[in-house]
Design a protein around this motif. Structure first.
Motif, PDB file in Angstrom:
ATOM      1  N   LEU A   1     -57.451  20.122  -7.046  1.00  0.00           N
ATOM      2  CA  LEU A   1     -56.808  20.246  -8.355  1.00  0.00           C
ATOM      3  C   LEU A   1     -55.347  20.602  -8.150  1.00  0.00           C
ATOM      4  N   VAL A   2     -54.478  19.984  -8.942  1.00  0.00           N
ATOM      5  CA  VAL A   2     -53.066  20.356  -9.002  1.00  0.00           C
ATOM      6  C   VAL A   2     -52.777  20.889 -10.396  1.00  0.00           C
ATOM      7  N   VAL A   3     -52.125  22.040 -10.452  1.00  0.00           N
ATOM      8  CA  VAL A   3     -51.665  22.631 -11.707  1.00  0.00           C
ATOM      9  C   VAL A   3     -50.143  22.648 -11.639  1.00  0.00           C
TER      10      VAL A   3
ATOM     11  N   ARG B   1     -59.928  23.915  -3.781  1.00  0.00           N
ATOM     12  CA  ARG B   1     -58.572  24.023  -3.246  1.00  0.00           C
ATOM     13  C   ARG B   1     -57.606  23.627  -4.361  1.00  0.00           C
ATOM     14  N   VAL B   2     -56.670  24.509  -4.694  1.00  0.00           N
ATOM     15  CA  VAL B   2     -55.779  24.285  -5.833  1.00  0.00           C
ATOM     16  C   VAL B   2     -54.331  24.415  -5.375  1.00  0.00           C
ATOM     17  N   LEU B   3     -53.518  23.470  -5.794  1.00  0.00           N
ATOM     18  CA  LEU B   3     -52.087  23.475  -5.499  1.00  0.00           C
ATOM     19  C   LEU B   3     -51.318  23.696  -6.792  1.00  0.00           C
ATOM     20  N   PHE B   4     -50.353  24.604  -6.753  1.00  0.00           N
ATOM     21  CA  PHE B   4     -49.483  24.883  -7.890  1.00  0.00           C
ATOM     22  C   PHE B   4     -48.066  24.434  -7.561  1.00  0.00           C
ATOM     23  N   ALA B   5     -47.382  23.886  -8.573  1.00  0.00           N
ATOM     24  CA  ALA B   5     -46.010  23.423  -8.377  1.00  0.00           C
ATOM     25  C   ALA B   5     -45.294  23.400  -9.712  1.00  0.00           C
ATOM     26  N   THR B   6     -43.973  23.589  -9.671  1.00  0.00           N
ATOM     27  CA  THR B   6     -43.201  23.536 -10.908  1.00  0.00           C
ATOM     28  C   THR B   6     -41.828  22.931 -10.687  1.00  0.00           C
TER      29      THR B   6
ATOM     30  N   LEU C   1     -42.455  29.367 -13.789  1.00  0.00           N
ATOM     31  CA  LEU C   1     -42.870  29.840 -12.469  1.00  0.00           C
ATOM     32  C   LEU C   1     -43.921  30.935 -12.570  1.00  0.00           C
ATOM     33  N   ASP C   2     -43.729  31.896 -13.447  1.00  0.00           N
ATOM     34  CA  ASP C   2     -44.668  33.014 -13.494  1.00  0.00           C
ATOM     35  C   ASP C   2     -45.988  32.626 -14.155  1.00  0.00           C
ATOM     36  N   VAL C   3     -45.973  31.629 -15.045  1.00  0.00           N
ATOM     37  CA  VAL C   3     -47.232  31.110 -15.593  1.00  0.00           C
ATOM     38  C   VAL C   3     -48.098  30.583 -14.455  1.00  0.00           C
ATOM     39  N   HIS C   4     -47.490  29.789 -13.581  1.00  0.00           N
ATOM     40  CA  HIS C   4     -48.226  29.231 -12.442  1.00  0.00           C
ATOM     41  C   HIS C   4     -48.626  30.327 -11.451  1.00  0.00           C
ATOM     42  N   ARG C   5     -47.724  31.269 -11.208  1.00  0.00           N
ATOM     43  CA  ARG C   5     -48.024  32.332 -10.241  1.00  0.00           C
ATOM     44  C   ARG C   5     -49.232  33.148 -10.686  1.00  0.00           C
ATOM     45  N   ALA C   6     -49.250  33.518 -11.960  1.00  0.00           N
ATOM     46  CA  ALA C   6     -50.355  34.329 -12.465  1.00  0.00           C
ATOM     47  C   ALA C   6     -51.675  33.554 -12.429  1.00  0.00           C
TER      48      ALA C   6
END
Length: 259
Positions: A191-193, A107-112, A119-124
């Motif tokens: 994991l959080v990115v 399970r991975v969470l992305f935030a910026t 934003l698009d680095v994380h989205r991709a």
């Protein structure tokens, strides 16, 4: 997007000033290092540093080692630097953690806190991990922090105020997400990115955290040095075009086996 070689990526990072001679001035860097050492929590990015980093020269030494800024304490004015080789080294370390996440279908969470740049680095990256079978964490509805709303845009958690995505260093949006998940009795991310206080607070709360940081944001590099943050990638986090990050993202995902 063609996958650049390491040498080609280093050249690209320098040409676009993601690394190399970056736009951040030296006096700004030193001011932030001093404020962190003086205990200004705005510059701790969600970490709890106690009294371990009260000498700004110690902060400078970490930044020279892990980011590549000029290590001369007498250098006070002018441009500062990020070593592009350190940027790629950190991307490869981050790729290793992403590969582990994909293998275990975590399970991975992305935030910026830098939606205008990253934003698009994380989205991709989120899209690539979802395609590999990971669960991209959906945050609870109705979250608020810092007089704004915390919501997801393109799978990436952001802070919104007045229909605008906000640049923020605050850890409070990440607190809101993690507390909201606990209230709903949902599992926390594996994991959080992220970046800024989103990454620092996740690591401080015991979650594996990897992220990106500029040379005037020393806390995440200290977090990596102490083991609270797993990986911190040094880069200018808001260059003149967000498309400049595309080759870097392609290299990251290819290195992680997610290309």
């Amino acid at each position: 997007m063609p996958i650049p070689s390491r040498a080609a990526l280093v050249d690209h990072l320098v040409r676009t000033r993601i690394a190399g001679d970056v736009a951040t001035p030296r006096d700004n860097n030193l001011s932030h290092y001093r404020k962190l050492a003086n205990g200004d929590r705005h510059y701790w990015l969600g970490l709890e540093l106690g009294d371990r980093w009260t000498d700004e020269q110690d902060v400078l030494a970490v930044m020279a080692e892990r980011c590549g800024v000029n290590d001369d304490p007498e250098y006070r004015q002018g441009q500062d630097t990020i070593d592009p080789e350190l940027t790629v080294d950190a991307l490869e370390r981050m790729a290793g953690r992403l590969r582990k996440a994909a293998s275990a279908k975590e399970r991975v969470l992305f935030a910026t806190g830098h939606p205008g740049g990253l934003l698009d680095v994380h989205r991709a990256t989120a899209a690539a991990l979802r395609a590999a079978g990971c669960e991209i964490v959906v945050i609870p509805e109705g979250l608020t922090a810092d007089e704004g709303f915390v919501f997801q845009f393109a799978d990436v958690a952001v802070l919104e105020r007045g229909a605008t995505l906000w640049h923020t260093h605050s850890p409070e949006p990440m607190n809101a997400i993690l507390d909201g998940l606990l209230r709903e009795e949902r599992p926390l991310p594996d994991l959080v990115v992220a970046d800024h206080g989103w990454a620092g607070r996740a690591g401080q709360r015991g979650i594996d955290s990897v992220g990106y940081a500029d040379c005037n944001d020393p806390a995440l590099f200290i977090g990596e040095a102490e083991g609270t943050v797993q990986v911190t990638v040094p880069l200018d986090d808001h260059v003149t075009s967000p498309r400049f990050y595309d080759p870097m993202t392609a290299y990251l995902l290819d290195s992680a086996g997610l290309g």
